[in-house]
Motif scaffolding. Structure first.
Motif, PDB file in Angstrom:
ATOM      1  N   ASN A 117       0.818  -1.223   0.000  1.00 39.01           N
ATOM      2  CA  ASN A 117       0.000   0.000   0.000  1.00 39.01           C
ATOM      3  C   ASN A 117       0.852   1.274   0.000  1.00 39.01           C
ATOM      4  OD1 ASN A 117       0.840  -0.028   2.636  1.00 39.01           O
ATOM      5  ND2 ASN A 117      -1.205  -0.065   3.557  1.00 39.01           N
ATOM      6  N   TYR A 118       2.167   1.132  -0.188  1.00 37.71           N
ATOM      7  CA  TYR A 118       2.987   2.330  -0.480  1.00 37.71           C
ATOM      8  C   TYR A 118       2.767   2.761  -1.931  1.00 37.71           C
ATOM      9  CZ  TYR A 118       5.437   2.789   3.911  1.00 37.71           C
ATOM     10  OH  TYR A 118       5.729   3.030   5.232  1.00 37.71           O
ATOM     11  N   SER A 119       2.195   1.853  -2.767  1.00 34.71           N
ATOM     12  CA  SER A 119       1.666   2.301  -4.068  1.00 34.71           C
ATOM     13  C   SER A 119       0.258   1.756  -4.183  1.00 34.71           C
ATOM     14  CB  SER A 119       2.582   1.909  -5.240  1.00 34.71           C
ATOM     15  OG  SER A 119       2.661   0.509  -5.448  1.00 34.71           O
ATOM     16  N   ASP A 120      -0.031   0.937  -5.192  1.00 33.56           N
ATOM     17  CA  ASP A 120      -1.432   0.543  -5.404  1.00 33.56           C
ATOM     18  C   ASP A 120      -1.742  -0.884  -4.961  1.00 33.56           C
ATOM     19  OD1 ASP A 120       0.049  -0.621  -7.396  1.00 33.56           O
ATOM     20  OD2 ASP A 120      -1.124   0.176  -9.059  1.00 33.56           O
ATOM     21  N   GLY A 121      -0.906  -1.450  -4.098  1.00 31.10           N
ATOM     22  CA  GLY A 121      -1.240  -2.743  -3.501  1.00 31.10           C
ATOM     23  C   GLY A 121      -2.173  -2.543  -2.315  1.00 31.10           C
ATOM     24  N   SER A 122      -2.853  -3.606  -1.898  1.00 32.09           N
ATOM     25  CA  SER A 122      -3.823  -3.407  -0.811  1.00 32.09           C
ATOM     26  C   SER A 122      -3.267  -3.749   0.571  1.00 32.09           C
ATOM     27  CB  SER A 122      -5.099  -4.191  -1.080  1.00 32.09           C
ATOM     28  OG  SER A 122      -4.798  -5.524  -1.405  1.00 32.09           O
ATOM     29  N   TYR A 123      -2.088  -4.396   0.649  1.00 35.32           N
ATOM     30  CA  TYR A 123      -1.546  -4.773   1.957  1.00 35.32           C
ATOM     31  C   TYR A 123      -0.379  -3.871   2.370  1.00 35.32           C
ATOM     32  CZ  TYR A 123      -4.154  -9.130   1.390  1.00 35.32           C
ATOM     33  OH  TYR A 123      -5.140 -10.053   1.216  1.00 35.32           O
ATOM     34  N   SER A 124      -0.281  -3.630   3.656  1.00 31.10           N
ATOM     35  CA  SER A 124       0.887  -2.923   4.195  1.00 31.10           C
ATOM     36  C   SER A 124       2.089  -3.868   4.061  1.00 31.10           C
ATOM     37  CB  SER A 124       0.656  -2.579   5.663  1.00 31.10           C
ATOM     38  OG  SER A 124       0.674  -3.777   6.432  1.00 31.10           O
ATOM     39  N   PRO A 125       3.305  -3.360   4.177  1.00 27.72           N
ATOM     40  CA  PRO A 125       4.479  -4.230   4.100  1.00 27.72           C
ATOM     41  C   PRO A 125       4.390  -5.390   5.093  1.00 27.72           C
ATOM     42  CG  PRO A 125       5.166  -1.950   3.993  1.00 27.72           C
ATOM     43  CD  PRO A 125       3.695  -1.923   4.252  1.00 27.72           C
ATOM     44  N   GLU A 126       3.945  -5.123   6.308  1.00 25.06           N
ATOM     45  CA  GLU A 126       3.850  -6.184   7.326  1.00 25.06           C
ATOM     46  C   GLU A 126       2.780  -7.213   6.946  1.00 25.06           C
ATOM     47  OE1 GLU A 126       3.808  -2.924   7.994  1.00 25.06           O
ATOM     48  OE2 GLU A 126       5.732  -2.631   9.015  1.00 25.06           O
ATOM     49  N   GLU A 127       1.631  -6.733   6.476  1.00 26.57           N
ATOM     50  CA  GLU A 127       0.569  -7.663   6.041  1.00 26.57           C
ATOM     51  C   GLU A 127       1.036  -8.518   4.864  1.00 26.57           C
ATOM     52  OE1 GLU A 127      -3.313  -4.903   7.266  1.00 26.57           O
ATOM     53  OE2 GLU A 127      -2.405  -4.700   5.282  1.00 26.57           O
ATOM     54  N   LEU A 128       1.796  -7.890   3.962  1.00 30.43           N
ATOM     55  CA  LEU A 128       2.316  -8.640   2.815  1.00 30.43           C
ATOM     56  C   LEU A 128       3.248  -9.757   3.290  1.00 30.43           C
ATOM     57  CD1 LEU A 128       2.629  -8.895  -0.337  1.00 30.43           C
ATOM     58  CD2 LEU A 128       4.646  -7.450  -0.109  1.00 30.43           C
ATOM     59  N   ILE A 129       4.129  -9.437   4.233  1.00 26.86           N
ATOM     60  CA  ILE A 129       5.050 -10.452   4.769  1.00 26.86           C
ATOM     61  C   ILE A 129       4.262 -11.603   5.407  1.00 26.86           C
ATOM     62  CG2 ILE A 129       6.808 -10.910   6.544  1.00 26.86           C
ATOM     63  CD1 ILE A 129       7.954  -9.472   4.089  1.00 26.86           C
ATOM     64  N   ASP A 130       3.269 -11.277   6.234  1.00 26.56           N
ATOM     65  CA  ASP A 130       2.457 -12.336   6.845  1.00 26.56           C
ATOM     66  C   ASP A 130       1.783 -13.195   5.771  1.00 26.56           C
ATOM     67  OD1 ASP A 130       3.005 -11.898   9.503  1.00 26.56           O
ATOM     68  OD2 ASP A 130       1.394 -10.436   9.767  1.00 26.56           O
ATOM     69  N   TYR A 131       1.273 -12.526   4.741  1.00 29.64           N
ATOM     70  CA  TYR A 131       0.558 -13.222   3.668  1.00 29.64           C
ATOM     71  C   TYR A 131       1.487 -14.181   2.925  1.00 29.64           C
ATOM     72  CZ  TYR A 131      -3.057 -13.643   0.031  1.00 29.64           C
ATOM     73  OH  TYR A 131      -4.020 -14.113  -0.823  1.00 29.64           O
ATOM     74  N   VAL A 132       2.700 -13.720   2.595  1.00 28.68           N
ATOM     75  CA  VAL A 132       3.594 -14.582   1.812  1.00 28.68           C
ATOM     76  C   VAL A 132       4.242 -15.659   2.680  1.00 28.68           C
ATOM     77  CG1 VAL A 132       4.053 -12.789   0.085  1.00 28.68           C
ATOM     78  CG2 VAL A 132       5.691 -13.122   1.943  1.00 28.68           C
ATOM     79  N   SER A 133       4.494 -15.353   3.961  1.00 28.09           N
ATOM     80  CA  SER A 133       5.157 -16.371   4.778  1.00 28.09           C
ATOM     81  C   SER A 133       4.202 -17.530   5.045  1.00 28.09           C
ATOM     82  CB  SER A 133       5.731 -15.782   6.076  1.00 28.09           C
ATOM     83  OG  SER A 133       4.698 -15.527   6.985  1.00 28.09           O
ATOM     84  N   GLU A 174       8.282   4.273  -5.884  1.00 29.38           N
ATOM     85  CA  GLU A 174       8.256   4.417  -4.419  1.00 29.38           C
ATOM     86  C   GLU A 174       9.024   3.260  -3.775  1.00 29.38           C
ATOM     87  OE1 GLU A 174       7.918   5.146  -0.912  1.00 29.38           O
ATOM     88  OE2 GLU A 174       6.312   6.418  -1.717  1.00 29.38           O
ATOM     89  N   THR A 175       9.886   3.594  -2.798  1.00 35.32           N
ATOM     90  CA  THR A 175      10.635   2.539  -2.108  1.00 35.32           C
ATOM     91  C   THR A 175      10.344   2.514  -0.603  1.00 35.32           C
ATOM     92  OG1 THR A 175      12.497   4.051  -1.893  1.00 35.32           O
ATOM     93  CG2 THR A 175      12.559   2.525  -3.752  1.00 35.32           C
ATOM     94  N   GLY A 176       9.360   3.307  -0.176  1.00 33.88           N
ATOM     95  CA  GLY A 176       9.065   3.424   1.259  1.00 33.88           C
ATOM     96  C   GLY A 176       8.673   2.113   1.923  1.00 33.88           C
ATOM     97  N   GLY A 177       8.171   1.156   1.160  1.00 36.08           N
ATOM     98  CA  GLY A 177       7.735  -0.112   1.749  1.00 36.08           C
ATOM     99  C   GLY A 177       8.877  -1.107   1.961  1.00 36.08           C
ATOM    100  N   VAL A 178      10.040  -0.810   1.375  1.00 34.12           N
ATOM    101  CA  VAL A 178      11.138  -1.785   1.382  1.00 34.12           C
ATOM    102  C   VAL A 178      11.669  -2.045   2.789  1.00 34.12           C
ATOM    103  CG1 VAL A 178      13.547  -2.145   0.676  1.00 34.12           C
ATOM    104  CG2 VAL A 178      11.858  -1.401  -1.016  1.00 34.12           C
ATOM    105  N   ILE A 179      12.019  -0.983   3.509  1.00 33.86           N
ATOM    106  CA  ILE A 179      12.641  -1.153   4.836  1.00 33.86           C
ATOM    107  C   ILE A 179      11.667  -1.795   5.837  1.00 33.86           C
ATOM    108  CG2 ILE A 179      13.777   0.029   6.773  1.00 33.86           C
ATOM    109  CD1 ILE A 179      15.534  -0.141   4.252  1.00 33.86           C
ATOM    110  N   PRO A 180      10.414  -1.283   5.952  1.00 34.12           N
ATOM    111  CA  PRO A 180       9.487  -1.951   6.870  1.00 34.12           C
ATOM    112  C   PRO A 180       9.269  -3.425   6.525  1.00 34.12           C
ATOM    113  CG  PRO A 180       8.436  -0.007   5.859  1.00 34.12           C
ATOM    114  CD  PRO A 180       9.836  -0.046   5.381  1.00 34.12           C
ATOM    115  N   ALA A 181       9.199  -3.747   5.226  1.00 31.68           N
ATOM    116  CA  ALA A 181       9.017  -5.149   4.824  1.00 31.68           C
ATOM    117  C   ALA A 181      10.251  -5.956   5.215  1.00 31.68           C
ATOM    118  CB  ALA A 181       8.764  -5.252   3.319  1.00 31.68           C
TER     119      ALA A 181
END
Ligand code: AMP
Ligand code: FE
Ligand code: FE
Ligand code: ZN
Length: 286
Positions: free
Chosen positions: A10-26, A40-47
């Motif tokens: 969700n730092y661009s047009d995805g629907s999950y935050s970096p943390e939600e994305l990590i939970d989803y893929v793990s 945009e690279t703002g989601g990289v470090i939190p992820a």
């Protein structure tokens, strides 16, 4: 273990935050992902930080739209991978693109209002997070208001080229975009080559070679929108022309509900060893 080198938050047009994305893929057996938001690279470090806790390795990524002469709906997207997310030149350039995206979104809303739709700047402020704003955010507003039933209808009736809400976006040219990624220590990969909409493999090959002449490092051969023939052709072509291979699902979460991490629409297969090839290539340049 699965990998996926093309994913949005969700730092661009995805629907999950970096943390939600990590939970989803793990939860889906992914071990390595690249976070590749638009401009945009703002989601990289939190992820990356959260990924460490969940055993998911995060490769820094970004997806840039390129200003190039192509016919019809064809478009060129460039993925930057494995760069230093703290590179100041890259951050500054992305900040400019993001600012231009914000201004464009207001212009789109203005045009839609003039076309009689119930939308205003306040809706935009509510729909957009901290990152880069794109047309999918506006599509989401139109869906919520019942103007359209899904994102595809929003694009075909209002947001695509030729429709009442279309406003072009600020883009970099290919050579400076590749330079920007290389300057930050990264690799420049042609995203979803199918989007170039070439009529023949020969034409596609010529375009890729032209891009290689200004520094392109590799191609995203493994992609949900590629059929097995195109994938096979791209893999062979890369082998003959010393290009790296990449692969990703272009996961956006609920914005593209039919695409899942690592497997796309079910038949995507991304070899895990391509990450090692990329690392070797990076090392050989130092
Ligand atoms: P923008 O970067 O603001 O021009 O928006 C482009 C993004 O919108 C792409 O990255 C896709 O996520 C999405 N998109 C583009 N075309 C369509 C379409 N026809 N239907 C649904 N989503 C689309
Ligand atoms: Fe997108
Ligand atoms: Fe793309
Ligand atoms: Zn993408």
């Amino acid at each position: 273990m699965l990998i996926d080198l093309h994913m949005h938050t969700n730092y661009s047009d995805g629907s999950y935050s970096p943390e939600e994305l990590i939970d989803y893929v793990s939860a889906r057996d992914l071990g390595i992902i690249a976070v590749t938001d638009h401009d945009e690279t703002g989601g990289v470090i939190p992820a990356r930080e959260y990924g460490k806790k969940r055993g998911v390795e995060v490769i820094p990524g970004v997806e840039l739209s390129i200003d190039i002469e192509l016919t019809g709906a064809a478009h060129l997207h460039l993925l930057g991978l494995m760069f230093d997310p703290g590179n100041v030149t890259l951050i500054d350039e992305l900040a400019k693109l993001k600012k231009a995206r914000g201004e464009r979104a207001f212009m789109i809303v203005q045009k839609l209002r003039e076309a009689g739709l119930p939308i205003d700047a306040g809706d935009l402020a509510n729909a957009v997070g901290q990152g880069s704003v794109g047309r999918p955010h506006i599509a989401e507003i139109l869906i919520k208001k019942g103007v359209v039933s899904d994102i595809y209808e929003a694009f075909s009736n209002y947001l695509s080229k030729g429709q009442p809400g279309y406003v072009p976006k600020k883009k970099l040219k290919l050579a400076p975009a590749i330079e920007l990624i290389h300057g930050a220590g990264g690799l420049a990969i042609l995203a979803h080559p199918v989007s170039l909409k070439c009529k023949t493999y020969r034409e596609l090959g010529e375009k890729i070679i032209e891009m290689k002449s200004v520094g392109l490092d590799g191609i995203e051969a493994y992609y949900p929108g590629h059929d097995k023939y195109l994938t096979k052709w791209l893999v062979t072509f890369a082998g003959k022309n010393h290009l790296l291979l990449s692969g990703g699902s272009d996961f956006h979460g609920s914005a593209k509900p039919d695409v899942e991490p690592g497997i796309g629409r079910g038949s995507l297969y991304i070899p895990t060893d391509l990450v090692e090839r990329m690392r070797e290539e990076k090392k050989s340049r130092k």
